[in-house]
Structures are given as C-alpha cells and as structure tokens.
Scaffold this active site. Structure first.
Site, PDB file in Angstrom:
ATOM      1  N   LEU A  65      -1.974  -3.297  -6.104  1.00 35.10           N
ATOM      2  CA  LEU A  65      -1.735  -3.589  -4.693  1.00 35.10           C
ATOM      3  C   LEU A  65      -2.462  -2.591  -3.815  1.00 35.10           C
ATOM      4  O   LEU A  65      -2.826  -2.882  -2.678  1.00 35.10           O
ATOM      5  CB  LEU A  65      -0.235  -3.505  -4.390  1.00 35.10           C
ATOM      6  N   GLY A  66      -2.622  -1.386  -4.320  1.00 35.90           N
ATOM      7  CA  GLY A  66      -3.298  -0.377  -3.519  1.00 35.90           C
ATOM      8  C   GLY A  66      -3.444   0.913  -4.284  1.00 35.90           C
ATOM      9  O   GLY A  66      -2.822   1.118  -5.328  1.00 35.90           O
ATOM     10  N   PHE A  95      -1.229   9.354  -4.034  1.00 38.31           N
ATOM     11  CA  PHE A  95      -0.374   9.739  -5.135  1.00 38.31           C
ATOM     12  C   PHE A  95      -0.620   8.943  -6.408  1.00 38.31           C
ATOM     13  O   PHE A  95      -0.087   9.246  -7.449  1.00 38.31           O
ATOM     14  CB  PHE A  95       1.090   9.589  -4.742  1.00 38.31           C
ATOM     15  N   GLY A  96      -1.359   7.884  -6.300  1.00 35.65           N
ATOM     16  CA  GLY A  96      -1.613   7.090  -7.499  1.00 35.65           C
ATOM     17  C   GLY A  96      -1.720   5.619  -7.164  1.00 35.65           C
ATOM     18  O   GLY A  96      -1.684   5.224  -6.002  1.00 35.65           O
ATOM     19  N   LYS A 119       4.763   2.192  -8.683  1.00 35.50           N
ATOM     20  CA  LYS A 119       3.796   3.238  -8.370  1.00 35.50           C
ATOM     21  C   LYS A 119       3.657   4.146  -9.579  1.00 35.50           C
ATOM     22  O   LYS A 119       4.644   4.618 -10.125  1.00 35.50           O
ATOM     23  CB  LYS A 119       4.296   4.011  -7.156  1.00 35.50           C
ATOM     24  N   ASP A 146       2.694  13.140   5.299  1.00 39.74           N
ATOM     25  CA  ASP A 146       1.518  12.292   5.129  1.00 39.74           C
ATOM     26  C   ASP A 146       1.708  10.955   5.839  1.00 39.74           C
ATOM     27  O   ASP A 146       1.449   9.900   5.278  1.00 39.74           O
ATOM     28  CB  ASP A 146       1.236  12.093   3.640  1.00 39.74           C
TER      29      ASP A 146
END
Ligand SMILES: *[C@@H]1O[C@H](CO)[C@@H](O)[C@H](O)[C@H]1NC(C)=O
Ligand SMILES: *[C@@H]1O[C@H](CO)[C@@H](O)[C@H](O)[C@H]1NC(C)=O
Ligand SMILES: *[C@@H]1O[C@H](CO)[C@@H](O)[C@H](O)[C@H]1NC(C)=O
Ligand SMILES: *[C@@H]1O[C@H](CO)[C@@H](O)[C@H](O)[C@H]1NC(C)=O
Ligand SMILES: *[C@@H]1O[C@H](CO)[C@@H](O)[C@H](O)[C@H]1NC(C)=O
Length: 634
Positions: free
Chosen positions: A325-326, A330-331, A347, A443
């Site tokens: 998805l993206g 962070f990963g 994630k 962030d």
C-alpha cells in the site's frame, strides 16, 4: 453552611452521573461528551434528526434496537437506542422519549448516553462505537451499579442461589444469538423467585459482550444480599430483582448455554472427569511453558491482539509486491485479508537493535491503549526474527497527499479540507494532552494522514518514532524526506517538545490549503521559496489569498475562512517554539473561528532544502551542528 458542604461533597463524588426514579423506570446512568465540535448548532440539529429517525424505526418496525445517522454540515451524529426485549413497543417508545428529553441537557459535548431500566440511548460524533462500545476518548467512563436498599430476609440461601444464577447469566448471554436473556429462578425452599435480564449493546461481538458480562457479574455480586441490583456499562445492561419486572412467559431458555448442574448419579463421573481434566491441564500447561520459552512474546495486550507471523504472511500473499500500500520512513505497508473477510493493513518494520524487541512490546502496550477517532487504530502485532509487524486499521482512501497533489488531486472541497485540518488537530491534542502519557509524534506530514471512507483523517505512525534506526533519524536522506515539515529547533539542535508537532501541523495546513508540497518551488518563477516562505511573503503583502489551491472554488465567506486558517498555520510555525500554540489551543481557535486578535505574526523560521541551511530570524546556521541526542519522548 455545613449542609452546603455536605451537599457539595455528594455532588462532587458522583461526577456526571445521577439517578432518578422516572415512574417505573429507574435511571442508572447518564453521561455527556466533552470533546469539542466544529459547530454545536449543526451537531444538535443532526442529533435531533437522528432521534426522530430512531423513534420512527421503533414505532414502525417494532424492533428493540435501532440506529440512525445524520451527516450534514460536517458535524456527523451517530445514534443508537436499545430497549429491553420484553417490553411492548409503547413501553419502549415511552422510555426512548424519557431518555431524549434528559439528553437534551447535553448541550456542549460531542455525544451522550443514558441508561434506564427499560432502555439505553447513545449518540456520538463517530460511528466506531457501534461495533466497539469501549472506544472512549475523553474520560474514563466507569461502570454504573445501583444496588437496592433492602436486604433479603434469608441472606444465606438468597446469596447462594442468586450468585449461581448470575454466573449462569454471565456465561449464557454472550452465547445467545441476540446477546439477550431474561430468566427466573426459584429461591430454594423459599416462596420467592428472582428475575434476571441481561443484554449486550447492539450487535457487538461475543468477546466484547463476554468482557462486559464478567464485569456485570462481579459488580452485581457486590449488591448481594440486597434484593435488587442494576448494572450498566457501555457494552451491556444487567438487572436482577425479586420483584417481577417481566412476565414469566417472556423468559428465554438458557439451559443450552450453561454448565449442567450435576445430580447425585453423575457426581462420580464428574469427579473422574475432573481428575482427567486436571491432568490434561497440567500437561498442556507444561507444553505451553516450554513452547512459550521459545516464543517469548506470546502476551496479550489489552486492545491489541497477537498475530501469528504465518497468518500474516498468508494474509498478505507472502508480503507480495501487489499488496504493497505504501512505503514509509518506518517500513513497507501491505494490504492483508484476515479470515477471508477482514481487510487490514500490515506494517513491516526491520529491527536493528537487540534491545528493540522489548522496547517494541512496551510501545505496543502503550499505543494499543490509545483510542481516538483521529488516530489510526492498532489492532495487533507480531514479532518474527528481526521483523516487527503491526496490524492496523485499513483506510481505503489512502493518504492525504494523494488528494492534494497525487492521483486524486482537486477532489476535496473546502468543507472536507477544513474537517481534515480540524480532525488532525484533535488527534494531536489527544496525543499531547488527553492521553495519560504525553506523546510527541515527531513526523507529522501529509503522507502520514490517512483518510477514512467519509474523508475523516486518522493520524498514522504515532508512538513509532523510537523505532526509527538511530543512524537515519536526522541526517542524510531521511532528513531530506521530511525536511519541509521539521521544526527548526528539532532539525538543528535536536530539541524536542510537543511544539515540534504544532510546527509540522502548520505546514500540513498550508499543504491542505494550497494543494502543494511544502518543498515544492513555484515552477514558473525564478523564486526558490518553499511553501512556508512563499506564504509568509504573500501574507506580508496581505495577498495570502493567492496561496489557495486553484482547484478550489470558494465563495466569499469561505475565502475569509481560509484566510483565517492560513494565519493559524503561520502562528503554528513561529519560532521560538514557546510562542506556538499548543494543539488544544489550536483546536479551540479552529472551533471558534477566531482571528488572531492581538497576536502579531513574525517571519516563520524555515529550513531550506537546497543548501541545507536553517534560517532562524536573520541568522543562518549551517547544518553541521545537527545533534541526535536528547530526543526522548517528552
Ligand atoms: C432539538 O430538540 C430539542 C428537544 O426536542 C429542542 O428543544 C430543540 O429546539 C431542537 N433543536 C433543533 C435545532 O431542532
Ligand atoms: C429504598 O429506596 C426507595 C426508593 O428507591 C425508597 O422509597 C425507600 O424509602 C428506601 N428505603 C429505605 C429503607 O431506605
Ligand atoms: C407465596 O407468596 C404469594 C404472595 O407473595 C402468596 O400468594 C402465596 O400464597 C405464597 N405461597 C406459599 C406456598 O406460601
Ligand atoms: C418499564 O418497564 C416496565 C416493565 O418491566 C413497565 O411496567 C413500566 O411501565 C415501564 N416504564 C415506563 C416508564 O415505560
Ligand atoms: C403472557 O402473559 C400475559 C399475562 O400473564 C398475557 O397477557 C400475554 O398475552 C402472554 N403472552 C404470551 C406471548 O403468551
């Protein structure tokens, strides 16, 4: 005077709750929400319209449970009413009307609930509570218990029978198809009967119902040997009494859902079975222990489930490229389908340090307790080798940046954009001031804001800053990636406070209004100014209307509104950090639509991407002195 003090103490010890006897319909608890709204009049209007709709459904369909929603003008209201199943339609509607007139006293918050003997009503400005009644945000809503004031004349036998009865009700209720029971039991050797009913909220899942019934059992047990007890919490209602409150022909059959009581004949068999069970239990406990040693992380945290790595691997099609998805700081994030039905996001983070695993678990515990409609929900987690996996809510609309300059550019109107600004502010205010630990996101950026079906924002990646590999935290590529968003005192000196988020939020507002990236320079001009710098220059000339996205068509009133929001964005990006507002202050400013009043804006500080220098006032700092220490959560 003394009387007054006593009265005050009485009032203060039961905040928010009161009880009253409304004819034959005791009120068990009432609560008004305290979160802020965009517009109270719109909210009240929507609330009234859902109440009308609920009443109509109760009358026309004759159902005990109904839901209604009204979403106009941005102040959505989601409502539900639940009557006890043994009531007639007229009794149900009478209780509903009584509740609505009491709830009319909730005139400032974002929701309310009330529970009587005969019905419960709840409304909120978010829909999540339909499935998870414990999505709480602003206060600790403790269970309500009302014990009668008369003790049974035969306390020993009464306690024994009612205790057993309540424990059967606790076990049976979640197993019924409609999460509802009404049952009676004779007091042994006495000419008396106990009536019990229990009902879980709406159509919540069995596990949540069970949790609530466990609490109900504990609390009602404390009422014994009183002849009456009432319990209400967000997830369920339960009541017992030795006075009939439903007809004997209205009971539900619970015999299939409870453990059978052993008769004399079966006692020996039961003892044998018991011994076997104990042996089995010991054996499985030993197995469990040795298995646990190899898998140290098998702990359940409240709110977040532990997942098997294999299951997540399967659900993401072996972390296939198509499921991505993206990719974030962070990963990677994958789309996953659990149990063939539940769509979630997974994630995948790489751990670099040995200590990170434990740290991770502590962090998971923390994050999984944060519930807010503008913060992305953590549903579960898994650890395998050097991979940490987070199972998160899936947001079909993806991230905000897609709607600003990505594939969906220009599709959000001003109302939607404003709601997004407001929602992010509320989410951050919750992280900073409302949760028991202050969490600084560090962030905040448009790609970290996800949008729900109805374009409500949810902030992702909060609480994760500590997993960022140390060597990437500020320098080189990572820093450039979020450069346009980072507050200068943090970027240059590593000074961290919640005002770091206020700064980044200001930048995100400008992106939402302009439809441009914070680091984008005007393509057709010679200027190398970034969004913030450019906005400031226009503001100085009172021309900041030019910042507004070309794809937005605004009326005059809206245009003035946007100008005010731009000013708030500039206020958020002021330096030093101490003159930036807190996020709670920002929420208030947005809500009340105030202009800046006496506050004077000065030129914001910004970090220039091209020569990697920071402009603070008129001084120029080279980025050589970037420090990485001292960045713990405030
Ligand atoms: C909402 O309902 C309450 C009580 O029924 C009424 O007093 C109030 O005027 C209504 N408000 C609006 C905006 O319809
Ligand atoms: C018990 O409570 C009821 C109302 O719920 C009240 O009418 C009654 O007087 C109370 N009895 C005692 C002994 O306090
Ligand atoms: C039980 O009590 C009811 C009223 O409470 C009374 O009418 C009935 O006669 C009693 N029965 C016995 C067996 O005592
Ligand atoms: C509440 O329900 C009871 C039945 O349990 C009924 O007798 C009573 O009239 C109801 N109260 C109201 C105010 O409708
Ligand atoms: C239940 O009993 C009451 C009176 O005891 C009666 O009026 C009612 O019709 C009965 N209901 C059913 C479904 O049998």
């Amino acid at each position: 005077m003394a009387v007054l003090v006593v009265l005050l103490v009485l009032v203060l010890t039961k905040p928010g709750f009161s009880q009253s006897n409304d004819g034959d319909n005791v009120m068990i608890g009432m609560y008004c929400g305290r979160n802020t709204l965009i517009s109270l009049p719109n909210f009240i209007k929507n609330r009234n319209s859902t109440f009308n709709e609920l009443r109509m459904q109760l009358l026309s369909k004759g159902v005990p449970y109904a839901r209604a929603q009204a979403l106009s003008a941005g102040d959505s209201v989601y409502s539900a009413v639940q009557c006890r199943n043994y009531l007639s339609v007229d009794q149900c509607v009478a209780c509903f009307d009584a509740g609505v007139s009491k709830l009319a006293n909730c005139i400032s918050g974002n929701g309310g609930f009330i529970s009587f003997d005969n019905c419960s009503i709840r409304y909120e400005d978010y829909a999540d509570f339909y499935n998870d009644p414990y999505v709480m945000e602003d206060v600790n809503r403790t269970p309500n218990v009302l014990c009668g004031n008369q003790s049974s004349s035969q306390p020993t036998v009464f306690n024994q029978v009612v205790d057993g009865f309540l424990s059967d009700i606790r076990d049976a209720t979640p197993k019924t198809s409609n999460l509802y029971v009404a049952s009676t039991r004779q007091i042994t050797g006495e000419n008396a009967t106990v009536y019990v009913t229990a009902q879980c909220a709406g159509s919540i899942n069995q596990a949540i119902c069970q949790t609530c019934m466990n609490t109900a059992y504990d609390k009602l047990n404390d009422c014994l040997p009183n002849t009456e007890g009432r319990f209400f919490h967000m997830g369920c209602f339960a009541r017992y009494s030795d006075t009939p409150f439903f007809n004997v022909n209205q009971t539900t059959d619970i015999t299939n859902f409870i453990k059978r009581h052993s008769s004399n004949v079966t006692i020996i068999a039961a003892v044998v079975a018991g011994v076997v069970l104990i042996l089995l239990f010991l054996l499985s406990w030993l197995l469990y222990r040795s298995w646990k040693k190899s898998k140290m992380t098998e702990q359940d945290f409240e709110g977040a489930e532990h997942y098997n790595y294999k299951d997540l691997q399967l659900a993401t099609n072996n972390f296939s490229e198509e499921n991505i998805l993206g990719r974030g700081g962070f990963g990677e994030v994958f789309k996953a389908v659990l149990d063939d039905t539940n769509v979630v996001a997974v994630k995948k983070l790489l751990i670099h340090h040995d200590g990170a695993k434990e740290e991770f678990e502590n962090e998971i515990k923390l994050i999984s307790n944060i519930h807010h409609r503008n913060l992305l929900r953590l549903l579960g987690w898994s650890i395998e080798g050097s991979y940490l996996l987070l199972v998160l809510e899936y947001m079909p609309n993806g991230s905000l940046d897609r709607f600003l300059w990505g594939a969906k550019r220009g599709t959000l109107n001003w109302n939607q954009r404003y709601e997004i600004v407001f929602g992010i502010a509320r989410g951050l205010a919750h992280l900073h001031d409302e949760f028991h630990i202050k969490i600084v996101h560090r962030d905040i950026k448009s790609s970290n804001i996800l949008l729900s079906d109805d374009f409500k924002p949810k902030i992702a990646d909060f609480g994760l800053a500590r997993f960022q590999p140390e060597d990437q935290s500020h320098v080189s590529t990572k820093f450039a990636g979020t450069l346009g968003y980072t507050a200068p005192e943090y970027a240059v000196h590593g000074v961290l406070s919640e005002k770091v988020d206020t700064y980044s939020f200001g930048i995100v507002i400008l992106e939402i209004i302009s439809g441009k990236r914070s680091t984008e320079v005007k393509s057709h001009s010679q200027s190398t100014d970034y969004l913030l710098e450019n906005t400031w220059k226009l503001y100085e000339k009172k021309m900041h209307v030019k910042v507004i996205d070309d794809t937005l068509s605004l009326n005059r009133y809206e245009q003035e509104h946007v100008m005010k929001i731009i000013e708030i964005a500039l206020l958020c990006t002021q330096s030093p950090a101490s003159i930036r507002p807190t996020m709670s202050e920002v929420v208030l400013m947005l809500q009340e639509g105030q202009s800046l009043g006496k506050r004077q804006l000065t030129r914001p500080t910004f970090v220039n991407n091209q020569d990697r220098r920071v402009y603070i006032g008129t001084q120029v700092h080279n980025r050589v002195d970037v420090r990485k220490k001292g960045m713990n959560i405030a």
